[in-house]
Design a protein around this motif. Sequence first.
Motif, PDB file in Angstrom:
ATOM      1  N   PHE A   6      29.281  92.545  19.542  1.00 13.76           N
ATOM      2  CA  PHE A   6      28.777  91.286  18.993  1.00 13.76           C
ATOM      3  C   PHE A   6      29.752  90.148  19.246  1.00 13.76           C
ATOM      4  CE2 PHE A   6      26.736  94.636  16.527  1.00 13.76           C
ATOM      5  CZ  PHE A   6      25.411  94.262  16.649  1.00 13.76           C
ATOM      6  N   LYS A   7      29.161  88.974  19.513  1.00 13.18           N
ATOM      7  CA  LYS A   7      29.967  87.783  19.766  1.00 13.18           C
ATOM      8  C   LYS A   7      29.377  86.610  19.002  1.00 13.18           C
ATOM      9  CE  LYS A   7      31.822  88.694  24.391  1.00 13.18           C
ATOM     10  NZ  LYS A   7      31.900  88.173  25.786  1.00 13.18           N
ATOM     11  N   ARG A   8      30.251  85.700  18.625  1.00 11.82           N
ATOM     12  CA  ARG A   8      29.792  84.475  17.974  1.00 11.82           C
ATOM     13  C   ARG A   8      29.214  83.546  19.041  1.00 11.82           C
ATOM     14  NH1 ARG A   8      30.183  82.150  13.180  1.00 11.82           N
ATOM     15  NH2 ARG A   8      30.138  79.878  13.007  1.00 11.82           N
ATOM     16  N   ILE A   9      28.057  82.983  18.750  1.00  9.65           N
ATOM     17  CA  ILE A   9      27.384  82.100  19.696  1.00  9.65           C
ATOM     18  C   ILE A   9      28.000  80.704  19.621  1.00  9.65           C
ATOM     19  CG2 ILE A   9      25.184  80.980  20.248  1.00  9.65           C
ATOM     20  CD1 ILE A   9      23.806  83.482  19.095  1.00  9.65           C
ATOM     21  N   ASP A  10      28.328  80.151  20.780  1.00 13.46           N
ATOM     22  CA  ASP A  10      28.828  78.777  20.847  1.00 13.46           C
ATOM     23  C   ASP A  10      27.630  77.842  20.686  1.00 13.46           C
ATOM     24  OD1 ASP A  10      29.921  76.332  21.357  1.00 13.46           O
ATOM     25  OD2 ASP A  10      30.797  76.853  23.292  1.00 13.46           O
ATOM     26  N   THR A  11      27.570  77.158  19.571  1.00 16.41           N
ATOM     27  CA  THR A  11      26.401  76.318  19.270  1.00 16.41           C
ATOM     28  C   THR A  11      26.586  74.860  19.693  1.00 16.41           C
ATOM     29  OG1 THR A  11      27.216  75.900  17.025  1.00 16.41           O
ATOM     30  CG2 THR A  11      25.727  77.779  17.329  1.00 16.41           C
ATOM     31  N   THR A  12      27.656  74.570  20.428  1.00 15.13           N
ATOM     32  CA  THR A  12      27.926  73.176  20.808  1.00 15.13           C
ATOM     33  C   THR A  12      26.770  72.580  21.594  1.00 15.13           C
ATOM     34  OG1 THR A  12      30.298  73.650  20.890  1.00 15.13           O
ATOM     35  CG2 THR A  12      29.535  71.629  21.959  1.00 15.13           C
ATOM     36  N   SER A  15      23.440  72.500  19.645  1.00 14.36           N
ATOM     37  CA  SER A  15      23.354  71.410  18.663  1.00 14.36           C
ATOM     38  C   SER A  15      23.178  70.059  19.340  1.00 14.36           C
ATOM     39  CB  SER A  15      24.607  71.390  17.784  1.00 14.36           C
ATOM     40  OG  SER A  15      24.733  72.610  17.063  1.00 14.36           O
ATOM     41  N   GLU A  16      23.899  69.849  20.431  1.00 13.69           N
ATOM     42  CA  GLU A  16      23.873  68.544  21.093  1.00 13.69           C
ATOM     43  C   GLU A  16      22.576  68.282  21.850  1.00 13.69           C
ATOM     44  OE1 GLU A  16      27.302  68.542  23.582  1.00 13.69           O
ATOM     45  OE2 GLU A  16      28.714  68.121  21.944  1.00 13.69           O
ATOM     46  N   ARG A  17      21.994  69.334  22.428  1.00 14.36           N
ATOM     47  CA  ARG A  17      20.860  69.123  23.331  1.00 14.36           C
ATOM     48  C   ARG A  17      19.557  69.784  22.894  1.00 14.36           C
ATOM     49  NH1 ARG A  17      22.919  68.547  29.523  1.00 14.36           N
ATOM     50  NH2 ARG A  17      24.929  67.545  29.102  1.00 14.36           N
ATOM     51  N   PHE A  18      19.651  70.790  22.016  1.00 12.28           N
ATOM     52  CA  PHE A  18      18.452  71.560  21.686  1.00 12.28           C
ATOM     53  C   PHE A  18      18.090  71.522  20.198  1.00 12.28           C
ATOM     54  CE2 PHE A  18      20.109  74.295  25.391  1.00 12.28           C
ATOM     55  CZ  PHE A  18      19.508  73.468  26.325  1.00 12.28           C
ATOM     56  N   ARG A  19      18.681  70.598  19.456  1.00 14.49           N
ATOM     57  CA  ARG A  19      18.325  70.344  18.052  1.00 14.49           C
ATOM     58  C   ARG A  19      18.529  71.570  17.154  1.00 14.49           C
ATOM     59  NH1 ARG A  19      13.397  68.268  20.188  1.00 14.49           N
ATOM     60  NH2 ARG A  19      12.163  69.397  18.641  1.00 14.49           N
ATOM     61  N   VAL A  20      19.606  72.280  17.364  1.00 19.88           N
ATOM     62  CA  VAL A  20      19.948  73.428  16.521  1.00 19.88           C
ATOM     63  C   VAL A  20      20.967  72.997  15.478  1.00 19.88           C
ATOM     64  CG1 VAL A  20      21.134  75.659  16.477  1.00 19.88           C
ATOM     65  CG2 VAL A  20      19.425  75.189  18.236  1.00 19.88           C
ATOM     66  N   VAL A  21      20.736  73.397  14.214  1.00 20.25           N
ATOM     67  CA  VAL A  21      21.679  73.118  13.132  1.00 20.25           C
ATOM     68  C   VAL A  21      22.067  74.432  12.466  1.00 20.25           C
ATOM     69  CG1 VAL A  21      20.804  70.802  12.721  1.00 20.25           C
ATOM     70  CG2 VAL A  21      19.822  72.713  11.460  1.00 20.25           C
ATOM     71  N   THR A  22      23.274  74.478  11.927  1.00 21.62           N
ATOM     72  CA  THR A  22      23.758  75.709  11.298  1.00 21.62           C
ATOM     73  C   THR A  22      24.125  75.524   9.829  1.00 21.62           C
ATOM     74  OG1 THR A  22      25.995  75.238  12.125  1.00 21.62           O
ATOM     75  CG2 THR A  22      24.600  76.665  13.472  1.00 21.62           C
ATOM     76  N   GLU A  23      24.084  74.277   9.348  1.00 25.94           N
ATOM     77  CA  GLU A  23      24.355  74.042   7.928  1.00 25.94           C
ATOM     78  C   GLU A  23      23.065  74.214   7.134  1.00 25.94           C
ATOM     79  OE1 GLU A  23      26.211  70.308   7.244  1.00 25.94           O
ATOM     80  OE2 GLU A  23      27.942  70.742   8.535  1.00 25.94           O
ATOM     81  N   GLN A  24      23.169  74.837   5.979  1.00 28.95           N
ATOM     82  CA  GLN A  24      21.991  75.120   5.155  1.00 28.95           C
ATOM     83  C   GLN A  24      21.239  73.836   4.815  1.00 28.95           C
ATOM     84  OE1 GLN A  24      20.832  78.278   3.838  1.00 28.95           O
ATOM     85  NE2 GLN A  24      19.063  77.006   3.369  1.00 28.95           N
ATOM     86  N   PRO A  25      19.973  73.724   5.247  1.00 27.53           N
ATOM     87  CA  PRO A  25      19.187  72.524   4.947  1.00 27.53           C
ATOM     88  C   PRO A  25      18.553  72.604   3.560  1.00 27.53           C
ATOM     89  CG  PRO A  25      17.920  74.003   6.329  1.00 27.53           C
ATOM     90  CD  PRO A  25      19.257  74.659   6.131  1.00 27.53           C
TER      91      PRO A  25
END
Length: 271
Positions: A6-12, A15-25
Motif C-alpha cells: 500500500f502507498k499513500r496517493i499523491d493528491t496534488t 486536487s488542482e485539476r480534478f476537483r478532489v478534496v480530502t478534508e471532511q466536508p
Amino acid sequence: MPHNKFKRIDTTVLSERFRVVTEQPQNEIYISDLLNEIHLRNVIERIKPNFATDRDFVIGSQLIKRLGFLLVVPSLYTFSTDRITMSLDWSRTALVPKVKDGLWLPDLYLKNVVGEDCSDALEEKREAYFEQLFQQLAELVQAISQATAVPRPILWENIVVYIYWIYETVVDWHHDTTIMNQFYEDFNVLIHQLSPEVFGERFNPIQRFYNGYHYIAPEQTFRRVRTTCCFNFEASSDEKYCNGCPQLAVNKEACRATHEAIRQQTNSYSL
C-alpha cells in the motif's frame, strides 16, 4: 526486502485539476447512497435548482456527467501514472455540492487516500481493478436510468468521453516515455479487453463510442463528435452546446462530410 503493498496517493494533481478534496466536508452526498432510489430522487430534487430545467431526464444526464468525471478521471489517472489503485469503497467517497461560475460542479471527497501498489502482478491487478470500477459504475448507470428514464447508452457516453480525454489529452501532460506507454497500454485494455458483461451491457461502451475525429471546416480543426446528446443545452440558461454535440450544426455537417468521404473511398476500392 518485502514489497510495500500500500502507498499513500499523491493528491496534488487530483486536487488542482480534478476537483478532489480530502478534508471532511459538511454537506457531502455519499456515492453509495445514490444506489438507493429514494436517496437518488432526493438528490435530483436537491440539485435541480442549479439547472435551467426541471426535467428529470436532463438532470439525470448532467448528474452522470459529473459523476463520470469525478469517479473515472482521478481513478484512471492515478493508476496510469503511479500504478496505484484508488479505493472504490463508495461508502467513503462522496460528492461535495459546489457552484462555480454559475455551474454546478461538485468536488469529490476521498476519505481514504491510500491505494494498493500494483507494480507486481500488474496485468492481473489491472484487469481486476478495471472490472470492479466499471461494474460499480454500471450500478450507478442503471440506477440513474431507472430514476430519470435516460437511456443507458447516453449515460455511458457521458462517462466514456472523459476516458478518451484522459488517454488522448491528459497523457500529453507527461513527457516521460515510461508513463506515456503506461497510458497507451491501459487505454488498449479498456477498449479491447473489457467484456460487455463488465458493463452489464451487450457492448463495451468505451469501444462502442470510440469514433474518429471529424474535420470542422469553419474552425479549421478536428473534433470528436458524440454519437448521443447529453442535453447540456437544456440544462444551461445560455443554451450552451458541448463542443462535440451531435446536434450542433457544424458537427452535423462535419459528420455528413466524413461519411460521404468514406463512402466515396469505399466505392473507389470496389472499382
